[in-house]
Structures are given as C-alpha cells and as structure tokens.
Design an enzyme around this catalytic site. Structure first.
Site, mmCIF file in Angstrom:
data_model
loop_
_atom_site.group_PDB
_atom_site.id
_atom_site.type_symbol
_atom_site.label_atom_id
_atom_site.label_comp_id
_atom_site.label_asym_id
_atom_site.label_seq_id
_atom_site.Cartn_x
_atom_site.Cartn_y
_atom_site.Cartn_z
ATOM 1 N N SER A 45 0.832 -1.210 0.000
ATOM 2 C CA SER A 45 0.000 0.000 0.000
ATOM 3 C C SER A 45 0.870 1.265 0.000
ATOM 4 O O SER A 45 1.823 1.390 0.760
ATOM 5 C CB SER A 45 -0.907 0.010 1.235
ATOM 6 O OG SER A 45 -1.543 1.275 1.327
ATOM 7 N N ARG A 46 0.482 2.202 -0.849
ATOM 8 C CA ARG A 46 1.178 3.505 -0.915
ATOM 9 C C ARG A 46 0.573 4.504 0.081
ATOM 10 O O ARG A 46 1.075 5.627 0.177
ATOM 11 C CB ARG A 46 1.057 4.084 -2.332
ATOM 12 C CG ARG A 46 1.657 3.222 -3.423
ATOM 13 C CD ARG A 46 3.133 3.470 -3.542
ATOM 14 N NE ARG A 46 3.719 2.675 -4.609
ATOM 15 C CZ ARG A 46 5.001 2.716 -4.943
ATOM 16 N NH1 ARG A 46 5.816 3.518 -4.284
ATOM 17 N NH2 ARG A 46 5.474 1.974 -5.904
ATOM 18 N N LYS A 66 -13.909 -3.676 2.937
ATOM 19 C CA LYS A 66 -14.750 -2.473 2.882
ATOM 20 C C LYS A 66 -16.182 -2.725 3.343
ATOM 21 O O LYS A 66 -16.848 -1.821 3.847
ATOM 22 C CB LYS A 66 -14.734 -1.882 1.466
ATOM 23 C CG LYS A 66 -13.357 -1.328 1.096
ATOM 24 C CD LYS A 66 -13.325 -0.636 -0.241
ATOM 25 C CE LYS A 66 -11.903 -0.204 -0.564
ATOM 26 N NZ LYS A 66 -11.774 0.541 -1.817
ATOM 27 N N ASN A 115 -14.368 3.031 3.006
ATOM 28 C CA ASN A 115 -12.901 2.987 2.889
ATOM 29 C C ASN A 115 -12.218 3.870 3.932
ATOM 30 O O ASN A 115 -10.992 3.896 4.015
ATOM 31 C CB ASN A 115 -12.449 3.376 1.476
ATOM 32 C CG ASN A 115 -12.442 4.879 1.266
ATOM 33 O OD1 ASN A 115 -13.219 5.608 1.888
ATOM 34 N ND2 ASN A 115 -11.569 5.355 0.398
ATOM 35 N N GLY A 148 -18.040 -2.803 -14.924
ATOM 36 C CA GLY A 148 -17.951 -3.534 -13.658
ATOM 37 C C GLY A 148 -19.113 -3.162 -12.752
ATOM 38 O O GLY A 148 -19.675 -2.052 -12.856
ATOM 39 N N ALA A 149 -19.486 -4.086 -11.880
ATOM 40 C CA ALA A 149 -20.569 -3.819 -10.925
ATOM 41 C C ALA A 149 -20.256 -4.450 -9.578
ATOM 42 O O ALA A 149 -21.164 -4.791 -8.817
ATOM 43 C CB ALA A 149 -21.892 -4.338 -11.482
ATOM 44 N N MET A 183 -9.158 2.018 -12.682
ATOM 45 C CA MET A 183 -9.084 2.353 -11.257
ATOM 46 C C MET A 183 -7.855 1.735 -10.591
ATOM 47 O O MET A 183 -7.570 2.038 -9.438
ATOM 48 C CB MET A 183 -10.380 1.933 -10.547
ATOM 49 C CG MET A 183 -11.513 2.904 -10.900
ATOM 50 S SD MET A 183 -13.173 2.450 -10.365
ATOM 51 C CE MET A 183 -12.964 2.256 -8.633
ATOM 52 N N GLY A 187 -5.033 4.593 -12.143
ATOM 53 C CA GLY A 187 -5.739 4.933 -10.909
ATOM 54 C C GLY A 187 -4.882 5.597 -9.845
ATOM 55 O O GLY A 187 -5.330 5.748 -8.698
HETATM 56 P P1 ATR Z 1 -13.948 -5.205 -6.626
HETATM 57 O O1 ATR Z 1 -14.136 -4.893 -5.175
HETATM 58 O O2 ATR Z 1 -12.525 -5.015 -7.118
HETATM 59 O O3 ATR Z 1 -14.928 -4.522 -7.510
HETATM 60 P P2 ATR Z 1 -15.514 -7.585 -7.011
HETATM 61 O O4 ATR Z 1 -16.590 -7.026 -6.146
HETATM 62 O O5 ATR Z 1 -15.145 -9.025 -6.911
HETATM 63 O O6 ATR Z 1 -14.167 -6.800 -6.766
HETATM 64 O O7 ATR Z 1 -15.891 -7.236 -8.533
HETATM 65 C C1 ATR Z 1 -15.063 -7.579 -9.599
HETATM 66 C C2 ATR Z 1 -15.644 -6.988 -10.885
HETATM 67 O O8 ATR Z 1 -14.790 -7.338 -11.981
HETATM 68 C C3 ATR Z 1 -17.018 -7.532 -11.234
HETATM 69 O O9 ATR Z 1 -17.718 -6.534 -11.937
HETATM 70 C C4 ATR Z 1 -16.667 -8.708 -12.135
HETATM 71 O O10 ATR Z 1 -17.702 -9.132 -12.981
HETATM 72 P P3 ATR Z 1 -18.822 -10.163 -12.389
HETATM 73 O O11 ATR Z 1 -19.732 -9.330 -11.537
HETATM 74 O O12 ATR Z 1 -19.491 -10.685 -13.597
HETATM 75 O O13 ATR Z 1 -18.078 -11.205 -11.624
HETATM 76 C C5 ATR Z 1 -15.548 -8.090 -12.937
HETATM 77 N N1 ATR Z 1 -14.627 -9.054 -13.568
HETATM 78 C C6 ATR Z 1 -13.686 -9.801 -12.964
HETATM 79 N N2 ATR Z 1 -13.002 -10.532 -13.867
HETATM 80 C C7 ATR Z 1 -13.519 -10.227 -15.083
HETATM 81 C C8 ATR Z 1 -13.242 -10.647 -16.415
HETATM 82 N N3 ATR Z 1 -12.272 -11.507 -16.675
HETATM 83 N N4 ATR Z 1 -13.996 -10.116 -17.405
HETATM 84 C C9 ATR Z 1 -14.986 -9.232 -17.146
HETATM 85 N N5 ATR Z 1 -15.292 -8.788 -15.913
HETATM 86 C C10 ATR Z 1 -14.577 -9.281 -14.892
#
Ligand code: ATR
Length: 284
Positions: A14-15, A71, A92, A133-134, A225, A248
């Site tokens: 961690s930075r 988190k 966070n 992403g979600a 990010m 990021g």
């Molecule tokens: P974080 O806290 O980093 O967001 P997370 O809650 O596990 O970690 O979420 C990871 C995100 O990366 C999700 O949106 C995941 O998609 P899914 O919801 O379908 O799992 C996405 N992700 C991870 N690997 C991926 C890949 N190879 N291709 C596309 N999306 C990916």
C-alpha cells in the site's frame, strides 16, 4: 500524537502510508500513519487492537483507511455512515470520534471524480460515461459520479444482474440529476462515450478488455481504477484506439486527500503529492 493506519489483506504494498506522510509534512500536521495486515475474518479485532495499542501508549487513534477485502466489514462495524457510504454499502475511511463511536465514509468516488475533473481536466457535467464492472469498486464510485450531472451513465457488467441491481439502487439519485442511468451486458453496450472507467479486475487476470473499442469516442478519457501492471492492458487498449489513457494513481491520491480532510479538517496539496508519487512509481 494522533495515529492512523491502512488495514487490508494484502497491505504490504500500500502507498497510503507514504501519501499520508507527505500530506502531514506539507500541511504541518503531527501524525503517524502505518499499515496493518488483518487476517480474513479478523477486521474488527484488528481495529480494536489498533485503538487499544494507541491508548496504551498515551496516543489517540484517529481513524483508518480500509482496503480489499474489508470495505464491507468496515461498513458493518461503523455506528454511523455518510450518505455516500450508505449508498455504496462499502466504507474505505473510518473516523474514531472523541466519544468512542466509529463513523464510516467512502471517499473512493469523490477521489475518482476529483482526479478526472481537476487532474485530468475533464468536467463531467453533460458528458456520457461508461462504467465497466458492478462489484465493490464500481459500487463505491457510482453515487459521486452521478452527482456530477452526467448526461448518460451506463453500467456494463459480465453478470448483468449485478449491473441492474446497482442501477436500481441509484435510480432516484439519477432521476434527481436528470441523468439517463442504464445497465447493459458487456458486449451489448449501445453508443459511445466521452469517458470510460474500468472498475473490473479483468486486467489483473491478464484478460482482454471486455467491451468493444466502439465505446470510445475519438479522444475519450479511459480511466482504469488500478495502476501499475494491473492497469497496463486497459491503458494499452485505450491508446491503441485513440483514447487518452489514465491509471488509478490520481484516484488513489485524491481519495486519500478526502480522508485526510475528514480526519484533520485540512485539505492537503494533492496535485503536488500526485506528481511526486508518479515520479516514484515510474522510477520503481
Ligand atoms: P472489486 O471490489 O474489485 O470490484 P468484485 O466485487 O469481486 O471486486 O468485482 C469484480 C468486478 O470485476 C465484477 O464486476 C466482475 O464481474 P462479475 O460481476 O461478472 O463477476 C468483474 N470481472 C472480474 N473478472 C472479469 C473478467 N475476466 N472479465 C470481465 N469482468 C470481470
């Protein structure tokens, strides 16, 4: 002396301790900022022992930053939450109040917005933005992104149901800003965007960027990010398709600046610290 730390697992790279030490030096604040590795399932115990050790030494524990994967534990531990942390369902930044209570906030989203608008010089009001992403990272930034007054915000995710749920949770906020907020599958995103933000872990796994390059308008800003090797795949893809890539590192410094202001009531010179950190990271 007031004590702070970052808690995570892993946390050794961690930075944050370096960033907060620079903030403290540049604002003349006397504080100590360390890092703590918490075992999985041991977040609350780590917070408790951090506070107890400070008290035993005659110091005051002022708060901590929280990183992956804690988190959600931090949100559960806090006795009060800021509105943005409640919406993100993730924390966070914890602030230990003088009466012993724990307040939780989430500065990730405002950190991303400040980096895009101030450091990259791209105002978001009236623009179209794609958030890929979600998961937790996307959830942490969606509310503050909506507060900028975007024209359109699309959340695209591999598991489309998660994008739909995230969009539903923020629908009233989007309505309040007259922002068109939509959820789509990765390969079905309609249209193109001024700003594309990657909040997935896909680059980390070495996978290809999961959306077609047609989402990028010419000269679009493309922000990952993450930084370092974890962001390289996305940054290369953005450059190859005429976009302006951004990692990021700026978001990292800006979320720290917001946490510092929350704890100390003083805004640190984040642009200066970002420039210094960039030099350090590039040399590493
Ligand atoms: P974080 O806290 O980093 O967001 P997370 O809650 O596990 O970690 O979420 C990871 C995100 O990366 C999700 O949106 C995941 O998609 P899914 O919801 O379908 O799992 C996405 N992700 C991870 N690997 C991926 C890949 N190879 N291709 C596309 N999306 C990916």
């Amino acid at each position: 002396m007031d004590r702070y730390c970052v808690i995570g697992n892993p946390v050794e790279h961690s930075r944050s301790p370096w960033i907060h030490a620079r903030f403290a030096a540049l604002t003349g604040q006397a504080l100590e900022y360390g890092r703590r590795l918490a075992p999985l399932g041991g977040f609350a115990a780590t917070v408790d022992s951090f506070r107890a050790e400070a008290a035993a030494a005659g110091d005051r524990a002022g708060g901590c930053n929280v990183t992956v994967p804690f988190k959600f534990d931090a949100a559960a531990m806090a006795q009060s939450l800021s509105g943005r942390a409640r919406l993100a369902q993730a924390v966070n930044t914890l602030r230990f109040e003088p009466d012993g209570r724990i307040h939780g906030d989430n500065t990730d989203g405002v950190g991303l917005v400040n980096d895009i608008e101030r450091n990259a010089g791209v105002p978001l009001a009236g623009r179209d933005l794609l958030l890929i992403g979600a998961g937790g990272a996307a959830a942490g930034v969606l509310g503050p992104l909506l507060d900028t007054g975007l024209r359109r915000l699309v959340v695209a995710n591999r598991t489309v149901d998660k994008a739909v749920a995230l969009v539903r949770r923020h629908s009233a906020q989007a309505l309040g800003h007259s922002t068109a907020l939509e959820a789509w599958a990765l390969d079905a995103v309609p249209g193109s965007f001024d700003v594309v933000v990657n909040a997935t872990a896909s680059s980390l796994a070495g996978d290809a960027v999961p959306v077609p390059a047609s989402v990028l308008r010419p000269g679009a800003l493309a922000v990952d990010m993450m930084y370092g090797r974890a962001a390289a795949g996305f940054m290369d893809w953005a450059s190859a398709h005429g976009a302006v890539p951004r990692d990021g590192l700026g978001m990292l410094v800006e979320q720290a600046a917001e946490a510092f202001a929350l704890w100390r009531g003083v805004r640190p010179p984040s642009a200066q610290v970002l420039a210094e950190l960039r030099t350090l990271v590039d040399a590493a």
